[in-house]
Design a protein around this motif. Structure first.
Motif, PDB file in Angstrom:
ATOM      1  N   ARG A  15       0.827  -1.213   0.000  1.00 12.52           N
ATOM      2  CA  ARG A  15       0.000   0.000   0.000  1.00 12.52           C
ATOM      3  C   ARG A  15       0.859   1.260   0.000  1.00 12.52           C
ATOM      4  NH1 ARG A  15      -4.939  -1.900   4.032  1.00 12.52           N
ATOM      5  NH2 ARG A  15      -5.688  -3.492   2.596  1.00 12.52           N
ATOM      6  N   LEU A  16       1.945   1.221   0.711  1.00  4.15           N
ATOM      7  CA  LEU A  16       2.866   2.359   0.750  1.00  4.15           C
ATOM      8  C   LEU A  16       3.503   2.565  -0.630  1.00  4.15           C
ATOM      9  CD1 LEU A  16       3.750   4.444   2.796  1.00  4.15           C
ATOM     10  CD2 LEU A  16       5.564   2.911   3.517  1.00  4.15           C
ATOM     11  N   ALA A  17       3.875   1.469  -1.286  1.00  5.73           N
ATOM     12  CA  ALA A  17       4.470   1.571  -2.630  1.00  5.73           C
ATOM     13  C   ALA A  17       3.461   2.150  -3.623  1.00  5.73           C
ATOM     14  CB  ALA A  17       4.955   0.205  -3.100  1.00  5.73           C
ATOM     15  N   ARG A  18       2.205   1.689  -3.549  1.00  5.24           N
ATOM     16  CA  ARG A  18       1.171   2.213  -4.446  1.00  5.24           C
ATOM     17  C   ARG A  18       0.902   3.686  -4.163  1.00  5.24           C
ATOM     18  NH1 ARG A  18      -1.351  -2.920  -3.531  1.00  5.24           N
ATOM     19  NH2 ARG A  18      -2.770  -1.940  -2.062  1.00  5.24           N
ATOM     20  N   ALA A  19       0.880   4.059  -2.884  1.00  2.00           N
ATOM     21  CA  ALA A  19       0.641   5.459  -2.514  1.00  2.00           C
ATOM     22  C   ALA A  19       1.759   6.354  -3.039  1.00  2.00           C
ATOM     23  CB  ALA A  19       0.527   5.593  -0.996  1.00  2.00           C
ATOM     24  N   ARG A  20       2.991   5.916  -2.870  1.00  8.81           N
ATOM     25  CA  ARG A  20       4.128   6.717  -3.342  1.00  8.81           C
ATOM     26  C   ARG A  20       4.132   6.835  -4.861  1.00  8.81           C
ATOM     27  NH1 ARG A  20       8.252   4.090   1.020  1.00  8.81           N
ATOM     28  NH2 ARG A  20       7.982   5.672   2.634  1.00  8.81           N
ATOM     29  N   ALA A  21       3.785   5.765  -5.538  1.00  8.86           N
ATOM     30  CA  ALA A  21       3.730   5.803  -7.005  1.00  8.86           C
ATOM     31  C   ALA A  21       2.653   6.785  -7.466  1.00  8.86           C
ATOM     32  CB  ALA A  21       3.464   4.401  -7.558  1.00  8.86           C
ATOM     33  N   GLN A  22       1.519   6.762  -6.808  1.00 10.11           N
ATOM     34  CA  GLN A  22       0.430   7.672  -7.175  1.00 10.11           C
ATOM     35  C   GLN A  22       0.813   9.119  -6.882  1.00 10.11           C
ATOM     36  OE1 GLN A  22      -2.389   6.849  -8.884  1.00 10.11           O
ATOM     37  NE2 GLN A  22      -2.599   9.065  -9.057  1.00 10.11           N
ATOM     38  N   LEU A  23       1.469   9.356  -5.751  1.00  8.84           N
ATOM     39  CA  LEU A  23       1.925  10.719  -5.428  1.00  8.84           C
ATOM     40  C   LEU A  23       2.906  11.221  -6.484  1.00  8.84           C
ATOM     41  CD1 LEU A  23       2.405  10.693  -1.545  1.00  8.84           C
ATOM     42  CD2 LEU A  23       0.650  11.886  -2.881  1.00  8.84           C
ATOM     43  N   ARG A  24       3.807  10.356  -6.910  1.00  7.23           N
ATOM     44  CA  ARG A  24       4.760  10.760  -7.958  1.00  7.23           C
ATOM     45  C   ARG A  24       4.010  11.180  -9.220  1.00  7.23           C
ATOM     46  NH1 ARG A  24       7.651   6.130  -5.869  1.00  7.23           N
ATOM     47  NH2 ARG A  24       9.590   6.809  -4.901  1.00  7.23           N
ATOM     48  N   ARG A  25       3.002  10.394  -9.604  1.00  5.17           N
ATOM     49  CA  ARG A  25       2.225  10.726 -10.808  1.00  5.17           C
ATOM     50  C   ARG A  25       1.463  12.035 -10.613  1.00  5.17           C
ATOM     51  NH1 ARG A  25       1.471   5.092 -10.785  1.00  5.17           N
ATOM     52  NH2 ARG A  25      -0.500   5.288  -9.674  1.00  5.17           N
ATOM     53  N   ASP A  26       0.770  12.170  -9.491  1.00  4.60           N
ATOM     54  CA  ASP A  26      -0.036  13.368  -9.234  1.00  4.60           C
ATOM     55  C   ASP A  26       0.810  14.636  -9.165  1.00  4.60           C
ATOM     56  OD1 ASP A  26      -2.314  11.877  -9.185  1.00  4.60           O
ATOM     57  OD2 ASP A  26      -2.701  12.124  -7.037  1.00  4.60           O
ATOM     58  N   MET A  27       2.031  14.498  -8.688  1.00  5.26           N
ATOM     59  CA  MET A  27       2.875  15.674  -8.517  1.00  5.26           C
ATOM     60  C   MET A  27       3.810  15.874  -9.708  1.00  5.26           C
ATOM     61  SD  MET A  27       3.503  15.493  -4.440  1.00  5.26           S
ATOM     62  CE  MET A  27       4.178  17.139  -4.393  1.00  5.26           C
ATOM     63  N   GLY A  28       3.651  15.048 -10.735  1.00  2.96           N
ATOM     64  CA  GLY A  28       4.441  15.211 -11.945  1.00  2.96           C
ATOM     65  C   GLY A  28       5.904  14.865 -11.778  1.00  2.96           C
ATOM     66  N   LEU A  29       6.205  13.937 -10.880  1.00  9.83           N
ATOM     67  CA  LEU A  29       7.586  13.524 -10.644  1.00  9.83           C
ATOM     68  C   LEU A  29       7.861  12.227 -11.391  1.00  9.83           C
ATOM     69  CD1 LEU A  29       7.634  14.165  -6.799  1.00  9.83           C
ATOM     70  CD2 LEU A  29       8.569  15.645  -8.581  1.00  9.83           C
ATOM     71  N   SER A  30       9.095  11.999 -11.734  1.00 14.91           N
ATOM     72  CA  SER A  30       9.436  10.767 -12.444  1.00 14.91           C
ATOM     73  C   SER A  30       9.340   9.575 -11.486  1.00 14.91           C
ATOM     74  CB  SER A  30      10.853  10.860 -13.020  1.00 14.91           C
ATOM     75  OG  SER A  30      11.806  10.613 -12.016  1.00 14.91           O
ATOM     76  N   PRO A  31       9.103   8.394 -12.029  1.00 12.86           N
ATOM     77  CA  PRO A  31       9.028   7.198 -11.181  1.00 12.86           C
ATOM     78  C   PRO A  31      10.313   6.935 -10.404  1.00 12.86           C
ATOM     79  CG  PRO A  31       8.134   6.729 -13.350  1.00 12.86           C
ATOM     80  CD  PRO A  31       8.759   8.092 -13.423  1.00 12.86           C
TER      81      PRO A  31
END
Length: 181
Positions: A157-173
């Motif tokens: 869940r933490l990995a999915r949350a961080r991945a989604q935050l990266r996408r929402d904030m326009g950061l690279s994976p």
């Protein structure tokens, strides 16, 4: 309190505008950064373009009394700046600026609102984990004890949350976790 999308300016303009404009501009940050990213295709240039737009709006704060829709006005100003190529022009150093360029609170508020909005859009379980991490709890084992979830569940869940935050904030994976929170 006035929102950025319906900022109503009255006859007591100087006081009202001085009090509400920093928050109104900060509230526009997420919208402006998305537009700037689309225009520039580059995170660094997008950030520069948004900051220059906000600085120009701040410098013209007295003129904003005539503006009915601050969001539309700010978006148009950003597009015009982009078209004029001003994002490549050298900027004056803050100490060389003839006046206070912008209330420093604007940019901190803008960044915080952007992050809070991204966290709020996460599913509840992921948002809860990210908030625990933001409060200082970084051990997956401790997070598992606090939530009552298995360690593997916390990790995924933490990995999915961080991945989604990266996408929402326009950061690279590949952006390090430390830059998310």
């Amino acid at each position: 309190m006035h929102s950025a999308l319906s900022l109503t300016l009255t006859d007591d303009l100087p006081h009202t505008l001085t009090d509400t404009l920093p928050k109104a501009l900060a509230a526009l940050g997420t919208d402006l950064i998305r537009l700037a990213r689309c225009l520039t295709g580059n995170e660094s240039e997008a950030q520069d373009l948004v900051q220059e737009t906000l600085l120009r709006l701040w410098r013209r704060r007295e003129d904003l009394a005539e503006v009915e829709d601050l969001r539309a006005y700010a978006r148009a100003a950003l597009r015009n700046l982009y078209r004029q190529g001003m994002r490549r022009a050298p900027l004056l150093a803050l100490e060389d600026a003839p006046e206070l360029a912008a209330d420093p609170v604007v940019f901190a508020d803008m960044a915080m609102r952007h992050l809070q909005g991204a966290i709020a859009r996460l599913p509840a379980d992921q948002s809860h984990l990210i908030r625990l991490v933001a409060s200082g709890e970084t051990s997956p084992a401790a997070l598992a004890r606090l939530t009552g979830w298995r360690l593997g569940t916390v990790m995924s869940r933490l990995a999915r949350a961080r991945a989604q935050l990266r996408r929402d904030m326009g950061l690279s994976p590949a952006t390090p976790v430390q830059e998310l929170l």
